[in-house]
Design an enzyme around this catalytic site. Structure first.
Site, PDB file in Angstrom:
ATOM      1  N   CYS A 124    -110.131 -39.839 -71.011  1.00  0.00           N
ATOM      2  CA  CYS A 124    -111.411 -39.161 -71.193  1.00  0.00           C
ATOM      3  C   CYS A 124    -112.280 -39.632 -70.043  1.00  0.00           C
ATOM      4  CB  CYS A 124    -112.076 -39.488 -72.531  1.00  0.00           C
ATOM      5  SG  CYS A 124    -113.702 -38.706 -72.656  1.00  0.00           S
ATOM      6  N   CYS A 127    -116.093 -40.480 -71.274  1.00  0.00           N
ATOM      7  CA  CYS A 127    -116.415 -41.573 -72.196  1.00  0.00           C
ATOM      8  C   CYS A 127    -115.123 -42.095 -72.817  1.00  0.00           C
ATOM      9  CB  CYS A 127    -117.430 -41.155 -73.249  1.00  0.00           C
ATOM     10  SG  CYS A 127    -117.089 -39.573 -74.016  1.00  0.00           S
ATOM     11  N   SER A 128    -114.851 -41.771 -74.060  1.00  0.00           N
ATOM     12  CA  SER A 128    -113.720 -42.427 -74.703  1.00  0.00           C
ATOM     13  C   SER A 128    -113.096 -41.558 -75.788  1.00  0.00           C
ATOM     14  CB  SER A 128    -114.176 -43.747 -75.311  1.00  0.00           C
ATOM     15  OG  SER A 128    -115.237 -43.491 -76.220  1.00  0.00           O
ATOM     16  N   CYS A 129    -113.162 -40.245 -75.669  1.00  0.00           N
ATOM     17  CA  CYS A 129    -112.572 -39.373 -76.686  1.00  0.00           C
ATOM     18  C   CYS A 129    -111.074 -39.682 -76.810  1.00  0.00           C
ATOM     19  CB  CYS A 129    -112.785 -37.909 -76.314  1.00  0.00           C
ATOM     20  SG  CYS A 129    -114.535 -37.484 -76.222  1.00  0.00           S
TER      21      CYS A 129
HETATM   22 FE    FE Z   1    -115.192 -38.627 -74.387  1.00  0.00          FE
END
Ligand code: FE
Length: 225
Positions: A124, A127-129
């Site tokens: 991602c 961010c951090s999906c």
């Molecule tokens: Fe994300």
């Protein structure tokens, strides 16, 4: 003049080529935590939980019950059941649900299959999906800026640092997760696993193999927890 920042405005003005439908700020560890807290909070509201004990239980669930062993079951089933594999690659979310796996963050799953021609890797960039229902909580490096940047600019270099060498003739495809779409890699079934039962196959499937930063273990190299 008044400036009405309605909720959901993107304060960063990302010029990005996928629809990254986020309403949290990006670029820090805190934003990833904020996103998680928000997701947990809304789940709690949905479920009608108000007790701190319930929140603790939910966190505990993500730390212990929901993890890569669930994704590994999906992979092992795909390796042993061609019809399931076809359904999984065609439309992952309902196929995964056949195994009783699903939930928040996994509503729009896409499974991408490794072949001798193509190795897939998931990131991602913003961010951090991450596909929580099949892989649990993301590892720290997945959320860190170096991986998010270099997975795209130098995937082969990143793989080398993970100790993975992919033949030069194999194409590397990087999939950028979003709040909407979460990817999971279906790794290639390791050699020497003919006739192994599904459960033994699942033990070979590591978390990183399903992110694409690793490969499945060879038979006899299972990590016992
Ligand atoms: Fe994300």
């Amino acid at each position: 003049m008044t400036h009405d920042h309605s909720h959901g405005d993107d304060p960063h003005g990302h010029a990005h080529d996928h629809a990254h439908d986020h309403d949290h700020p990006h670029g820090s560890e805190l934003s990833a935590v904020e996103a998680r807290v928000r997701a947990l909070e809304s789940l709690l509201v949905e479920k009608g939980y108000v007790q701190p004990a319930a929140l603790d239980a939910l966190v505990e669930m993500y730390e212990t019950e929901i993890g890569p062993h669930l994704g590994a079951r999906v992979v092992a089933r795909a390796w042993t059941d061609p019809a399931f594999r076809a359904r999984l690659l065609a439309e992952a979310t309902p196929a995964i649900a056949e195994l009783g796996i699903g939930g928040r963050g996994g509503e729009h799953m896409v499974v991408v299959e490794n072949t001798p021609e193509t190795h897939n890797m998931v990131v991602c960039t913003l961010c951090s999906c991450y596909p929580w229902p099949v892989l649990g909580l993301p590892p720290v490096w997945y959320k860190a800026p170096p991986y998010r940047a270099r997975a795209v600019s130098d995937p082969r270099g990143v793989l080398r640092e993970f100790g993975v060498s992919i033949p030069e003739t194999t194409r590397i495809t990087v999939w950028d997760s979003t709040a909407e779409t979460r990817f999971m890699v279906l790794p290639m079934r390791p050699a020497g696993t003919e006739g192994l039962p599904e459960e033994a196959l699942a033990a070979l499937v590591t978390r990183d193999a399903m992110i694409g930063t690793g490969l499945p273990l060879s038979p006899g190299a299972e990590i016992r927890s």
